[in-house]
Design a protein around this motif. Structure first.
Motif, PDB file in Angstrom:
ATOM      1  N   GLY A 121       0.789  -1.231   0.000  1.00  0.00           N
ATOM      2  CA  GLY A 121       0.000   0.000   0.000  1.00  0.00           C
ATOM      3  C   GLY A 121       0.815   1.272   0.000  1.00  0.00           C
ATOM      4  N   VAL A 122       2.154   1.144  -0.138  1.00  0.00           N
ATOM      5  CA  VAL A 122       3.010   2.322  -0.063  1.00  0.00           C
ATOM      6  C   VAL A 122       2.885   3.216  -1.294  1.00  0.00           C
ATOM      7  CG1 VAL A 122       5.094   1.385  -1.163  1.00  0.00           C
ATOM      8  CG2 VAL A 122       5.333   3.007   0.728  1.00  0.00           C
ATOM      9  N   ASP A 123       2.295   2.698  -2.371  1.00  0.00           N
ATOM     10  CA  ASP A 123       2.221   3.464  -3.619  1.00  0.00           C
ATOM     11  C   ASP A 123       0.907   4.207  -3.803  1.00  0.00           C
ATOM     12  OD1 ASP A 123       0.742   1.158  -3.827  1.00  0.00           O
ATOM     13  OD2 ASP A 123       1.462   0.621  -5.830  1.00  0.00           O
ATOM     14  N   GLN A 124       0.069   4.266  -2.774  1.00  0.00           N
ATOM     15  CA  GLN A 124      -1.223   4.928  -2.961  1.00  0.00           C
ATOM     16  C   GLN A 124      -1.166   6.413  -2.619  1.00  0.00           C
ATOM     17  OE1 GLN A 124      -4.262   3.495  -0.073  1.00  0.00           O
ATOM     18  NE2 GLN A 124      -2.569   2.297   0.753  1.00  0.00           N
ATOM     19  N   GLU A 125      -2.207   7.131  -3.021  1.00  0.00           N
ATOM     20  CA  GLU A 125      -2.262   8.573  -2.822  1.00  0.00           C
ATOM     21  C   GLU A 125      -2.220   8.912  -1.331  1.00  0.00           C
ATOM     22  OE1 GLU A 125      -5.107  12.393  -4.031  1.00  0.00           O
ATOM     23  OE2 GLU A 125      -5.604  10.369  -4.722  1.00  0.00           O
ATOM     24  N   GLY A 126      -1.430   9.931  -1.023  1.00  0.00           N
ATOM     25  CA  GLY A 126      -1.311  10.350   0.375  1.00  0.00           C
ATOM     26  C   GLY A 126      -0.099   9.784   1.067  1.00  0.00           C
ATOM     27  N   VAL A 127       0.519   8.763   0.470  1.00  0.00           N
ATOM     28  CA  VAL A 127       1.775   8.225   0.995  1.00  0.00           C
ATOM     29  C   VAL A 127       2.891   8.925   0.228  1.00  0.00           C
ATOM     30  CG1 VAL A 127       3.153   6.171   1.445  1.00  0.00           C
ATOM     31  CG2 VAL A 127       0.651   6.024   1.476  1.00  0.00           C
ATOM     32  N   ILE A 128       3.695   9.696   0.934  1.00  0.00           N
ATOM     33  CA  ILE A 128       4.612  10.621   0.273  1.00  0.00           C
ATOM     34  C   ILE A 128       6.035  10.518   0.825  1.00  0.00           C
ATOM     35  CG2 ILE A 128       2.810  12.292  -0.300  1.00  0.00           C
ATOM     36  CD1 ILE A 128       3.593  13.856   2.227  1.00  0.00           C
ATOM     37  N   THR A 129       6.973  11.128   0.097  1.00  0.00           N
ATOM     38  CA  THR A 129       8.343  11.277   0.581  1.00  0.00           C
ATOM     39  C   THR A 129       8.538  12.733   1.012  1.00  0.00           C
ATOM     40  OG1 THR A 129       9.295  11.906  -1.554  1.00  0.00           O
ATOM     41  CG2 THR A 129       9.105   9.535  -1.074  1.00  0.00           C
ATOM     42  N   SER A 130       9.722  13.042   1.500  1.00  0.00           N
ATOM     43  CA  SER A 130      10.013  14.408   1.942  1.00  0.00           C
ATOM     44  C   SER A 130       9.867  15.413   0.795  1.00  0.00           C
ATOM     45  CB  SER A 130      11.416  14.485   2.526  1.00  0.00           C
ATOM     46  OG  SER A 130      12.380  14.042   1.588  1.00  0.00           O
ATOM     47  N   THR A 131      10.125  14.982  -0.430  1.00  0.00           N
ATOM     48  CA  THR A 131      10.008  15.882  -1.583  1.00  0.00           C
ATOM     49  C   THR A 131       8.594  16.427  -1.710  1.00  0.00           C
ATOM     50  OG1 THR A 131      11.743  14.668  -2.747  1.00  0.00           O
ATOM     51  CG2 THR A 131      10.320  16.080  -4.073  1.00  0.00           C
ATOM     52  N   GLU A 132       7.602  15.544  -1.617  1.00  0.00           N
ATOM     53  CA  GLU A 132       6.206  15.976  -1.735  1.00  0.00           C
ATOM     54  C   GLU A 132       5.766  16.783  -0.510  1.00  0.00           C
ATOM     55  OE1 GLU A 132       7.359  13.079  -4.265  1.00  0.00           O
ATOM     56  OE2 GLU A 132       6.763  12.333  -2.276  1.00  0.00           O
ATOM     57  N   LEU A 133       6.224  16.375   0.671  1.00  0.00           N
ATOM     58  CA  LEU A 133       5.798  17.069   1.890  1.00  0.00           C
ATOM     59  C   LEU A 133       6.319  18.501   1.911  1.00  0.00           C
ATOM     60  CD1 LEU A 133       4.214  16.868   4.496  1.00  0.00           C
ATOM     61  CD2 LEU A 133       6.253  15.945   5.619  1.00  0.00           C
ATOM     62  N   LEU A 134       7.499  18.714   1.353  1.00  0.00           N
ATOM     63  CA  LEU A 134       8.048  20.071   1.303  1.00  0.00           C
ATOM     64  C   LEU A 134       7.199  20.998   0.443  1.00  0.00           C
ATOM     65  CD1 LEU A 134      11.866  19.387   0.976  1.00  0.00           C
ATOM     66  CD2 LEU A 134      10.766  20.689   2.794  1.00  0.00           C
ATOM     67  N   ASP A 135       6.439  20.420  -0.454  1.00  0.00           N
ATOM     68  CA  ASP A 135       5.607  21.214  -1.360  1.00  0.00           C
ATOM     69  C   ASP A 135       4.156  21.232  -0.903  1.00  0.00           C
ATOM     70  OD1 ASP A 135       6.008  22.881  -3.527  1.00  0.00           O
ATOM     71  OD2 ASP A 135       5.191  21.442  -4.960  1.00  0.00           O
ATOM     72  N   PHE A 136       3.931  21.108   0.392  1.00  0.00           N
ATOM     73  CA  PHE A 136       2.570  21.020   0.929  1.00  0.00           C
ATOM     74  C   PHE A 136       1.751  22.280   0.631  1.00  0.00           C
ATOM     75  CE2 PHE A 136       5.004  23.120   4.206  1.00  0.00           C
ATOM     76  CZ  PHE A 136       4.126  24.025   4.792  1.00  0.00           C
ATOM     77  N   THR A 137       0.466  22.078   0.377  1.00  0.00           N
ATOM     78  CA  THR A 137      -0.444  23.199   0.132  1.00  0.00           C
ATOM     79  C   THR A 137      -1.338  23.479   1.335  1.00  0.00           C
ATOM     80  OG1 THR A 137      -2.016  21.674  -0.900  1.00  0.00           O
ATOM     81  CG2 THR A 137      -0.494  22.853  -2.367  1.00  0.00           C
ATOM     82  N   GLU A 138      -1.431  22.515   2.232  1.00  0.00           N
ATOM     83  CA  GLU A 138      -2.152  22.730   3.483  1.00  0.00           C
ATOM     84  C   GLU A 138      -1.501  21.895   4.575  1.00  0.00           C
ATOM     85  OE1 GLU A 138      -5.804  19.531   3.022  1.00  0.00           O
ATOM     86  OE2 GLU A 138      -6.111  21.569   2.288  1.00  0.00           O
ATOM     87  N   ILE A 139      -1.690  22.315   5.801  1.00  0.00           N
ATOM     88  CA  ILE A 139      -1.073  21.629   6.928  1.00  0.00           C
ATOM     89  C   ILE A 139      -1.991  20.486   7.368  1.00  0.00           C
ATOM     90  CG2 ILE A 139      -0.324  21.853   9.331  1.00  0.00           C
ATOM     91  CD1 ILE A 139       0.342  24.828   8.567  1.00  0.00           C
ATOM     92  N   PRO A 140      -1.498  19.237   7.346  1.00  0.00           N
ATOM     93  CA  PRO A 140      -2.359  18.109   7.698  1.00  0.00           C
ATOM     94  C   PRO A 140      -2.739  18.118   9.179  1.00  0.00           C
ATOM     95  CG  PRO A 140      -0.090  17.386   7.444  1.00  0.00           C
ATOM     96  CD  PRO A 140      -0.130  18.816   7.015  1.00  0.00           C
ATOM     97  N   GLU A 141      -3.925  17.631   9.469  1.00  0.00           N
ATOM     98  CA  GLU A 141      -4.348  17.512  10.870  1.00  0.00           C
ATOM     99  C   GLU A 141      -3.604  16.372  11.549  1.00  0.00           C
ATOM    100  OE1 GLU A 141      -8.553  17.195  11.401  1.00  0.00           O
ATOM    101  OE2 GLU A 141      -8.989  19.025  10.266  1.00  0.00           O
TER     102      GLU A 141
END
Length: 461
Positions: free
Chosen positions: A148-168
């Motif tokens: 399940g590591v390849d599904q949407e919402g599972v990210i690396t630091s690269t994607e997290l650095l480009d966050f558009t909103e702060i997750p709860e």
């Protein structure tokens, strides 16, 4: 005619080597497939520290009352503005390095290079020959084979650095430096953070006492750290991501809006033609000798790709070393490499840990000075943490470990002590300014011989 040197990779190792070589009269070409600055500048050290600073300032607002200040209204994080500030800093630094390369006369080619032989490579469909080659292709996130590591919402630091909103809610798989830094940043923005680490402890390689003292501070900041947890599967459930782990007491399930995979990094050795050139690759990366030369004469590997130290400053030092070696000089590279963890409070280390010394059966002495007894730290409202100095039995300093305010700056006095083989008496006549944080380092060093004035002496048994 000047020797032709090609560098594959424009990160902190590659661009430093390129500039140094060109300044020494070599015909130098730098090939970069993405953007100058590499992982560190674009999706690593610099952007995370930009986020860290935003989190640090936000933390200060939560403590205004303790400074005798009142604030009407509320302060809240703005994801888009935080991201914009981070991007502006990165762009400024990238532009600066591009200008440095241009002013040095380094030829820069954007494209993906592949080695075709011991003296040639291909880039953008064109063949290029070289007299010397420096491989500085860096590293990338290691993604473990979790279901399940390849599904949407599972990210690396690269994607997290480009966050558009702060997750709860954020689940972080991996309690190393990358995972813990993001834990500290997002916990500061009021995200509920859970860290799952497979090993018995977080921050492997950091002195054990420092980690032990850090744990209650993480708990105080509502960072839930679960160790000895093997992540088995990630599934979607009711709009959330459920992470299923196996611990000592059985299965554990935690939920998050996003799951950050921070399980380390791997050397970028695939698809760059190492096999064609006959270059030997080991478990950690390209194998090199003490001069960072591969088994093929004239081909070097520096930075993350050789797997020695996955640190930008180590890559830069290796880049300068190799450049000078190619020029026929006799360079020396430091034995001690400092490491920093940007948490709240910061952690920085250099040299031996107690665990390493015990493993190698080396006798040693330790001395600790708490920031709670340092005037400057208390005026800053940051009295948590300590400076720990380790010496051999002749009082030669062989390790320094800091948890507290500006640890990443303070560690360099410890670096000089370790690298130059200084003993406690070498510091005795050095007058440290007051009130400053480095006084804590001075007191810790003086404590090795029981000569610290501001340290309570242990009671005699």
């Amino acid at each position: 005619m000047a020797e032709k040197v090609i560098i594959m990779g424009g990160g902190p190792g590659g661009y430093v080597a390129a500039i140094r070589l060109n300044n020494m009269g070599f015909e130098t070409t730098l090939i970069e497939k993405n953007r100058i600055g590499g992982v560190c500048l674009n999706i690593g050290c610099i952007p995370t520290k930009a986020l860290y600073k935003s989190a640090e300032v936000y933390n200060q607002f939560s403590k205004l009352e303790s400074y005798g200040l009142d604030l009407e209204g509320t302060v809240k994080p703005n994801a888009s503005k935080i991201r914009e500030r981070k991007n502006d800093i990165v762009d400024t630094l990238v532009t600066g390095i591009e200008k440095l390369l241009s002013s040095a006369g380094v030829e820069v080619i954007y494209g993906e290079a592949k080695i075709t032989g011991p003296n040639s490579l291909e880039v953008n469909g064109e063949m290029m020959e070289f007299d010397r080659l420096i491989i500085a292709t860096g590293s990338s996130s290691f993604i473990p084979p979790i279901k399940g590591v390849d599904q949407e919402g599972v990210i690396t630091s690269t994607e997290l650095l480009d966050f558009t909103e702060i997750p709860e809610e954020l689940v972080i798989v991996g309690g190393g430096v990358i995972g813990m830094e993001f834990a500290g940043i997002f916990a500061s923005f009021a995200t509920k953070v859970t860290v799952l680490e497979a090993l018995p402890g977080i921050l492997p390689g950091v002195d054990g006492e420092i980690v032990k003292r850090l744990k209650p501070l993480l708990k105080k900041k509502s960072i839930d750290v679960k160790t000895s947890m093997m992540v088995k599967e990630i599934v979607q459930e009711n709009g959330k991501l459920k992470v299923i782990s196996e611990g000592a007491k059985g299965p554990v399930e935690v939920y998050g809006d996003q799951v950050l995979i921070a399980t380390g990094r791997k050397a970028n050795v695939k698809g760059i033609g190492l096999e064609e050139a006959g270059i030997t690759v080991g478990r950690k990366g390209i194998e090199v000798d003490e001069n960072f030369e591969t088994n093929i004469k004239g081909i070097y590997a520096i930075g993350d790709v050789n797997g020695k130290w996955l640190l930008a400053h180590a890559a830069s030092a290796q880049g300068e070393f190799v450049a000078e070696k190619i020029a026929g000089e006799h360079p020396v590279i430091g034995k001690f490499v400092p490491g920093c963890v940007f948490l709240f409070p910061e952690i920085a280390s250099v040299g031996y840990t107690e665990e390493q010394l015990k493993e190698e059966n080396i006798e040693y002495l330790t001395s600790k000075f708490m920031f709670g007894a340092n005037g400057k730290a208390l005026t800053m409202g940051e009295g948590e943490g300590l400076i720990k100095v380790i010496s051999d039995l002749d009082y030669k300093i062989i390790g320094v470990h800091i948890m507290g305010p500006h640890a990443s700056d303070l560690i360099h006095e410890g670096l000089i002590a370790c690298e130059k083989g200084l003993v406690a008496d070498d510091f005795k006549d050095l007058i440290h300014a007051h009130p400053t944080l480095p006084e804590a380092f001075f007191e810790s060093v003086m404590g090795l011989k029981g000569e610290a004035v501001h340290m309570v002496k242990p009671r005699r048994k």
